[in-house]
Design an enzyme around this catalytic site. Structure first.
Site, short mmCIF file in Angstrom:
data_model
loop_
_atom_site.label_atom_id
_atom_site.label_comp_id
_atom_site.label_asym_id
_atom_site.label_seq_id
_atom_site.Cartn_x
_atom_site.Cartn_y
_atom_site.Cartn_z
NE ARG A 185 9.97 -5.76 1.99
CZ ARG A 185 9.91 -5.63 3.32
NH1 ARG A 185 10.91 -5.14 4.01
NH2 ARG A 185 8.82 -6.00 3.97
CD GLU A 216 2.58 -4.61 3.88
OE1 GLU A 216 1.85 -3.63 4.12
OE2 GLU A 216 3.46 -5.00 4.66
CG ASN A 252 6.01 -2.90 3.40
OD1 ASN A 252 5.26 -2.98 4.36
ND2 ASN A 252 6.36 -3.97 2.69
CB SER A 254 13.49 -2.88 7.67
OG SER A 254 12.53 -3.86 7.96
CE LYS A 289 -1.43 -4.15 5.72
NZ LYS A 289 -0.37 -3.27 6.25
CE LYS A 326 -3.33 -8.38 4.62
NZ LYS A 326 -2.24 -8.04 3.67
CD GLU A 340 1.80 -0.56 6.64
OE1 GLU A 340 2.60 -1.44 6.30
OE2 GLU A 340 0.74 -0.34 6.05
N GLY A 341 3.79 -3.18 10.22
CA GLY A 341 4.78 -3.69 11.15
C GLY A 341 4.56 -5.11 11.63
NE ARG A 348 9.77 -10.11 4.66
CZ ARG A 348 8.69 -9.40 5.00
NH1 ARG A 348 8.59 -8.90 6.20
NH2 ARG A 348 7.71 -9.22 4.14
P1 ADP Z 1 2.15 -5.58 7.75
O1 ADP Z 1 1.97 -4.19 7.31
O2 ADP Z 1 1.80 -5.80 9.18
O3 ADP Z 1 3.47 -6.14 7.36
P2 ADP Z 1 1.06 -7.44 5.80
O4 ADP Z 1 -0.08 -7.16 4.90
O5 ADP Z 1 2.39 -7.49 5.16
O6 ADP Z 1 1.00 -6.38 6.98
O7 ADP Z 1 0.79 -8.79 6.57
C1 ADP Z 1 1.69 -9.32 7.52
C2 ADP Z 1 1.98 -10.78 7.22
O8 ADP Z 1 0.76 -11.52 7.21
C3 ADP Z 1 2.60 -11.01 5.86
O9 ADP Z 1 4.00 -10.89 5.92
C4 ADP Z 1 2.13 -12.42 5.53
O10 ADP Z 1 2.97 -13.36 6.14
C5 ADP Z 1 0.77 -12.50 6.18
N1 ADP Z 1 -0.28 -12.17 5.20
C6 ADP Z 1 -0.74 -10.94 4.89
N2 ADP Z 1 -1.67 -10.98 3.93
C7 ADP Z 1 -1.84 -12.28 3.62
C8 ADP Z 1 -2.67 -12.98 2.70
N3 ADP Z 1 -3.53 -12.34 1.92
N4 ADP Z 1 -2.56 -14.34 2.66
C9 ADP Z 1 -1.69 -14.98 3.45
N5 ADP Z 1 -0.89 -14.39 4.35
C10 ADP Z 1 -0.94 -13.04 4.43
MG MG Z 2 4.19 -6.67 5.54
#
Ligand code: ADP
Ligand code: MG
Length: 470
Positions: A121, A140, A142, A147, A301, A360, A364-365, A446
């Site tokens: 996703r 990102e 996944n 899910s 990442k 970051k 994940e998660g 979401r």
């Molecule tokens: P995870 O693997 O924990 O899901 P993500 O990269 O999806 O990691 O980051 C988790 C959440 O943080 C995202 O769903 C988003 O809401 C927020 N986020 C992540 N990267 C950014 C970004 N570059 N700018 C703004 N919000 C972000």
């Molecule tokens: Mg995410």
């Protein structure tokens, strides 16, 4: 929905209808209090109203999904790229290092697996520029345990009804059909078929605590509809019951397994020594892993950050200039914190101006990223230590907020300022070197209140939504 948001009585009435509709449609989760019970359940959190999504960006996200499928699959077969890209990370990140060790061990033995199944996703936010125009920016991708494809197959019906109750029948008719559960099951069924043993089962590798079981059941039931047998097992069960025969076919207590669909296995906390052994057994087997360990690593990442370097996509996908252009158009600024001048410079920039960035780790998660003051403090502390290498930096995406109501069990009904994240599900199957299936399988929207920087639906921050294209 400006007129609706202000009409308290109409909102109350619509919310009551919405909750019952969600329960009827099966938009369900087990409760935090009784996470093992299916006789005490509640609705999964969702928005009262569908959220506006720019049509052009929605279409752009769909149009690039097959390219991302191809890219992830290509990376998963490129040992040199994974080795080089993750070299600095695995020196300091023990979890990634252990995954990588299994990856190398499996390659050394030689792959028994010949059919490959990817379910991913790709997540995006809509970055609002200074001139007010929005751009699609990938957050990102996944590649393991992505899910909510199941539950979100049922949310559009709920929102359609809500809009009708609010007197917006015409708008209700514009909500798109969406059925990722069917698309994911199609991919799993194709992999099962190519594995080529009628008696073999599909094994969902699930968590010890399965609050989101109904999301998974949606996909399971699609497989049963195709007369494919599904079993649910935990790593612990694999440790106790799993074995390989001479040609490395996987058996669970005598039952052959064709496909292992991981809905678990992406956080370090689940792995004790026995579970690592179980993971190794699965990876060594001939069974189709969704994903195999190489594809899990392709979703880190660190890999995402390396992809944004000029020239990397060209090296990985020679002969695909159009795919590369579509992929690159979705990238936000991503920066390596590896030791050296480049890392020093961006670390200093982020410490001076933390609100421009997200920090970051390789996790994940949800709930692992750092923002603002906390970002500054952590980076300040680790900027001269090798630990810095276990993180990447990313430009912070700033979407335009909109008002909505987040419906959550046992929570008051109140209006929130919200932002949304769009995910597109991708499914592909490869047999040997040939991609025999490559498609987008549906979407997930979401939405969360702007006061939360991080976290998804499972983490209790975001809620399920439906895009309303504008
Ligand atoms: P995870 O693997 O924990 O899901 P993500 O990269 O999806 O990691 O980051 C988790 C959440 O943080 C995202 O769903 C988003 O809401 C927020 N986020 C992540 N990267 C950014 C970004 N570059 N700018 C703004 N919000 C972000
Ligand atoms: Mg995410």
């Amino acid at each position: 929905w400006r007129d609706v948001v202000r009409d308290a009585a109409a909102v109350r009435e619509a919310a009551a209808v919405a909750v019952d509709a969600a329960l009827l449609a099966g938009v369900l989760m087990r409760t935090g209090e009784q996470p093992h019970a299916s006789d005490v359940v509640n609705y999964a959190p969702f928005t009262l109203l569908p959220s506006a999504v720019p049509r052009a960006l929605f279409e752009q996200a769909y149009a690039v999904q097959q390219d991302f499928n191809l890219l992830v699959d290509t990376i998963s077969q490129n040992k040199e790229f994974l080795e080089q890209t993750l070299a600095s990370t695995i020196k300091v990140d023990d979890f990634t290092a252990r995954l990588f060790r299994i990856y190398m061990q499996v390659l050394e033995e030689g792959l028994a697996q010949t059919v490959f199944l990817g379910i991913n996703r790709s997540d995006y936010m809509f970055d609002c520029g200074l001139d007010g125009t929005a751009a699609l920016r990938q957050i990102e991708i996944n590649t393991i345990a992505a899910s909510f494809g199941g539950l979100t197959s049922r949310t559009a019906d709920v929102h359609r009804l809500v809009l009708k109750v609010l007197g917006k029948t015409e708008e209700a008719s514009h909500l798109l059909p969406n059925n990722p559960a069917k698309g994911l099951a199609l991919g799993i069924a194709k992999a099962w078929e190519l594995y080529g043993s009628q008696r073999a089962v599909v094994m969902f590798l699930v968590e010890d605590v399965q609050r989101n079981i109904f999301d998974q059941r949606c996909v399971e039931n699609e497989l049963w509809n195709r007369n494919i047998r599904v079993v649910r097992k935990r790593f612990r069960d694999v440790f106790e019951q799993g074995s390989l025969d001479a040609s490395r076919r996987l058996y669970m207590d005598g039952q052959e397994v064709a496909v292992v669909y991981y809905r678990e296995g992406y956080v370090p906390q689940v792995y004790d020594q026995q579970n690592w052994e179980a993971r190794l057994l699965l990876e060594r087997s001939r069974a189709v892993k969704c994903p195999d360990i190489a594809t899990q690593l392709a979703g880190t990442k660190k890999v995402q950050q390396e992809l944004s370097r000029p020239g990397t996509l060209e090296k990985l996908l020679p002969g695909h200039p159009e795919a590369i252009a579509r992929i690159r158009a979705t990238f936000a600024g991503l920066y390596s914190l590896d030791e050296g001048e480049e890392g020093d410079r961006i670390a200093a920039t982020a410490i001076a101006d933390p609100d421009r960035f997200v920090l970051k780790p390789q996790r994940e998660g949800g709930g692992n990223n750092l923002y603002g003051e906390e970002l500054r403090e952590v980076l300040q502390k680790i900027k001269d230590s090798p630990e810095r290498t276990s993180y990447i930096l990313m430009d912070k995406i700033k979407p335009q907020p909109a008002l909505n109501y987040l419906l959550r069990a046992h929570s008051p009904l109140q209006v929130s300022e919200c932002i949304s994240e769009l995910g597109i599900f991708g499914v592909y199957v490869r047999q040997g070197q040939e991609l025999v299936l490559n498609q987008a399988a549906g979407h997930l929207l979401r939405t969360k209140a702007t006061e939360h920087a991080d976290g998804g639906v499972a983490a209790g921050v975001a809620v399920l939504d439906t895009p309303y294209l504008v």
